[in-house]
Design a protein around this motif. Sequence first.
Motif, PDB file in Angstrom:
ATOM      1  N   ASN A 143       0.792  -1.200   0.004  1.00  0.00           N
ATOM      2  CA  ASN A 143       0.007   0.265  -0.006  1.00  0.00           C
ATOM      3  C   ASN A 143       0.863   1.229  -0.098  1.00  0.00           C
ATOM      4  N   GLY A 144       1.846   1.179  -0.835  1.00  0.00           N
ATOM      5  CA  GLY A 144       2.730   2.336  -0.968  1.00  0.00           C
ATOM      6  C   GLY A 144       3.867   2.708  -0.048  1.00  0.00           C
ATOM      7  N   ASP A 145       3.792   2.159   1.231  1.00  0.00           N
ATOM      8  CA  ASP A 145       4.729   1.936   2.366  1.00  0.00           C
ATOM      9  C   ASP A 145       5.589   0.881   2.277  1.00  0.00           C
ATOM     10  N   THR A 146       7.164   1.101   2.541  1.00  0.00           N
ATOM     11  CA  THR A 146       8.049   0.195   2.626  1.00  0.00           C
ATOM     12  C   THR A 146       7.555  -0.813   3.872  1.00  0.00           C
ATOM     13  N   MET A 147       7.985  -2.075   3.629  1.00  0.00           N
ATOM     14  CA  MET A 147       7.636  -3.075   4.374  1.00  0.00           C
ATOM     15  C   MET A 147       8.491  -3.403   5.666  1.00  0.00           C
ATOM     16  N   SER A 148       7.975  -3.145   6.737  1.00  0.00           N
ATOM     17  CA  SER A 148       8.992  -3.485   8.169  1.00  0.00           C
ATOM     18  C   SER A 148       8.873  -5.058   8.305  1.00  0.00           C
ATOM     19  N   VAL A 149       9.774  -5.372   9.125  1.00  0.00           N
ATOM     20  CA  VAL A 149       9.846  -6.776   9.458  1.00  0.00           C
ATOM     21  C   VAL A 149       8.337  -7.164  10.163  1.00  0.00           C
ATOM     22  N   ARG A 150       7.837  -6.169  10.975  1.00  0.00           N
ATOM     23  CA  ARG A 150       6.552  -6.497  11.640  1.00  0.00           C
ATOM     24  C   ARG A 150       5.529  -6.571  10.553  1.00  0.00           C
ATOM     25  N   ASP A 151       5.719  -6.222   9.426  1.00  0.00           N
ATOM     26  CA  ASP A 151       4.661  -5.985   8.251  1.00  0.00           C
ATOM     27  C   ASP A 151       5.058  -7.246   7.128  1.00  0.00           C
ATOM     28  N   LYS A 152       5.950  -8.048   7.482  1.00  0.00           N
ATOM     29  CA  LYS A 152       6.146  -9.212   6.612  1.00  0.00           C
ATOM     30  C   LYS A 152       7.272  -8.731   5.709  1.00  0.00           C
ATOM     31  N   GLY A 153       7.952  -7.605   5.922  1.00  0.00           N
ATOM     32  CA  GLY A 153       9.151  -7.262   5.613  1.00  0.00           C
ATOM     33  C   GLY A 153      10.513  -7.694   5.751  1.00  0.00           C
ATOM     34  N   PRO A 154      11.398  -7.123   5.120  1.00  0.00           N
ATOM     35  CA  PRO A 154      11.746  -6.140   4.352  1.00  0.00           C
ATOM     36  C   PRO A 154      11.188  -6.607   3.015  1.00  0.00           C
ATOM     37  N   LEU A 155      11.251  -7.913   2.316  1.00  0.00           N
ATOM     38  CA  LEU A 155      10.841  -8.160   1.387  1.00  0.00           C
ATOM     39  C   LEU A 155       9.687  -9.593   1.539  1.00  0.00           C
ATOM     40  N   PHE A 156       8.988  -9.531   0.638  1.00  0.00           N
ATOM     41  CA  PHE A 156       7.930 -10.464   0.508  1.00  0.00           C
ATOM     42  C   PHE A 156       7.747 -11.185  -1.006  1.00  0.00           C
ATOM     43  N   LEU A 157       7.907 -12.579  -1.124  1.00  0.00           N
ATOM     44  CA  LEU A 157       7.651 -12.863  -2.565  1.00  0.00           C
ATOM     45  C   LEU A 157       6.142 -13.026  -2.850  1.00  0.00           C
ATOM     46  N   ILE A 158       5.695 -12.175  -3.677  1.00  0.00           N
ATOM     47  CA  ILE A 158       4.227 -12.146  -4.101  1.00  0.00           C
ATOM     48  C   ILE A 158       3.982 -12.690  -5.508  1.00  0.00           C
ATOM     49  N   TYR A 159       3.101 -13.628  -5.546  1.00  0.00           N
ATOM     50  CA  TYR A 159       2.729 -14.212  -7.061  1.00  0.00           C
ATOM     51  C   TYR A 159       1.710 -13.422  -7.470  1.00  0.00           C
ATOM     52  N   PRO A 160       1.453 -13.558  -8.780  1.00  0.00           N
ATOM     53  CA  PRO A 160       0.386 -12.487  -9.497  1.00  0.00           C
ATOM     54  C   PRO A 160      -0.847 -12.921  -9.391  1.00  0.00           C
ATOM     55  N   PHE A 161      -1.481 -13.408  -8.047  1.00  0.00           N
ATOM     56  CA  PHE A 161      -2.745 -13.753  -7.775  1.00  0.00           C
ATOM     57  C   PHE A 161      -3.812 -12.555  -8.608  1.00  0.00           C
ATOM     58  N   ASP A 162      -3.460 -11.596  -8.664  1.00  0.00           N
ATOM     59  CA  ASP A 162      -4.416 -10.488  -9.600  1.00  0.00           C
ATOM     60  C   ASP A 162      -4.573 -10.825 -11.009  1.00  0.00           C
ATOM     61  N   LYS A 163      -3.418 -11.617 -11.609  1.00  0.00           N
ATOM     62  CA  LYS A 163      -3.381 -11.741 -12.873  1.00  0.00           C
ATOM     63  C   LYS A 163      -3.934 -13.292 -13.510  1.00  0.00           C
ATOM     64  N   ASP A 164      -3.801 -13.967 -12.397  1.00  0.00           N
ATOM     65  CA  ASP A 164      -3.910 -15.504 -12.652  1.00  0.00           C
ATOM     66  C   ASP A 164      -4.749 -16.134 -11.477  1.00  0.00           C
ATOM     67  N   ALA A 165      -5.884 -16.188 -11.275  1.00  0.00           N
ATOM     68  CA  ALA A 165      -6.641 -16.826 -10.283  1.00  0.00           C
ATOM     69  C   ALA A 165      -6.227 -18.305  -9.945  1.00  0.00           C
ATOM     70  N   SER A 166      -5.686 -18.997 -10.878  1.00  0.00           N
ATOM     71  CA  SER A 166      -5.411 -20.306 -10.705  1.00  0.00           C
ATOM     72  C   SER A 166      -4.040 -20.524  -9.704  1.00  0.00           C
ATOM     73  N   LEU A 167      -3.521 -19.559  -9.645  1.00  0.00           N
ATOM     74  CA  LEU A 167      -2.498 -19.359  -8.690  1.00  0.00           C
ATOM     75  C   LEU A 167      -2.430 -19.434  -7.095  1.00  0.00           C
ATOM     76  N   PHE A 168      -3.956 -18.957  -6.856  1.00  0.00           N
ATOM     77  CA  PHE A 168      -4.400 -18.888  -5.514  1.00  0.00           C
ATOM     78  C   PHE A 168      -4.556 -20.313  -4.972  1.00  0.00           C
ATOM     79  N   ASN A 169      -3.565 -20.959  -4.685  1.00  0.00           N
ATOM     80  CA  ASN A 169      -3.680 -22.273  -4.027  1.00  0.00           C
ATOM     81  C   ASN A 169      -2.358 -22.580  -3.215  1.00  0.00           C
ATOM     82  N   GLU A 170      -2.644 -23.606  -2.714  1.00  0.00           N
ATOM     83  CA  GLU A 170      -1.394 -23.916  -1.385  1.00  0.00           C
ATOM     84  C   GLU A 170      -0.114 -24.249  -1.982  1.00  0.00           C
ATOM     85  N   LYS A 171       0.071 -24.576  -3.125  1.00  0.00           N
ATOM     86  CA  LYS A 171       1.434 -24.825  -4.072  1.00  0.00           C
ATOM     87  C   LYS A 171       1.907 -23.240  -3.868  1.00  0.00           C
ATOM     88  N   TYR A 172       1.472 -22.302  -4.326  1.00  0.00           N
ATOM     89  CA  TYR A 172       2.122 -21.113  -4.480  1.00  0.00           C
ATOM     90  C   TYR A 172       1.984 -20.347  -3.092  1.00  0.00           C
TER      91      TYR A 172
END
Length: 169
Positions: free
Chosen positions: A125-154
């Motif tokens: 949401n525009g703010d750098t991610m702190s450790v408390r908020d799952k930062g500094p880095l979080f691997l995010i899959y493109p769930f917004d582009k491909d609903a089939s990725l929304f599963n336990e594997k990913y």
Amino acid sequence: MQIRMLFTSLALTALCFPTLALALDKPKGEVILTISAAHLDHPNIDETAQFDLPMLEALTSRTGEMETPWTEGKVKFSGPLLRAVLEAAGAHGSTLKIIALNDYSAEVPVEDAAKLDTILATRMNGDTMSVRDKGPLFLIYPFDKDASLFNEKYFSRSVWQIKSIEVSE
């Protein structure tokens, strides 16, 4: 004339492929990601590629607004594409071991970086991610582009509080 054509060609290549680098600069700020591999084309500290936040945010990036199992409602994630980070480091291999600050790790096929627009999110949401908020880095899959990725594997590959990536064959 040939020299001028060569320089023009090199300049056009740099403009068309901004993530391609002849050398990776050394981080000026706090290192938040270290990439290691049997061989890196662009190591910047010893045999590793280390990045601070500005280095990561200078790479080809993506913003996606999506729902995830770890957040409430739609959240906007942004950061460099994982493939751009690997390219900047000159990392080659078939498997990534994504390691969190608490030493949790997940195996991720390099194919996920190559074929999917996976984000190494630096911001939520525009703010750098702190450790408390799952930062500094979080691997995010493109769930917004491909609903089939929304599963336990990913979901199991979506590591947060990332500190390092080990690349292997």
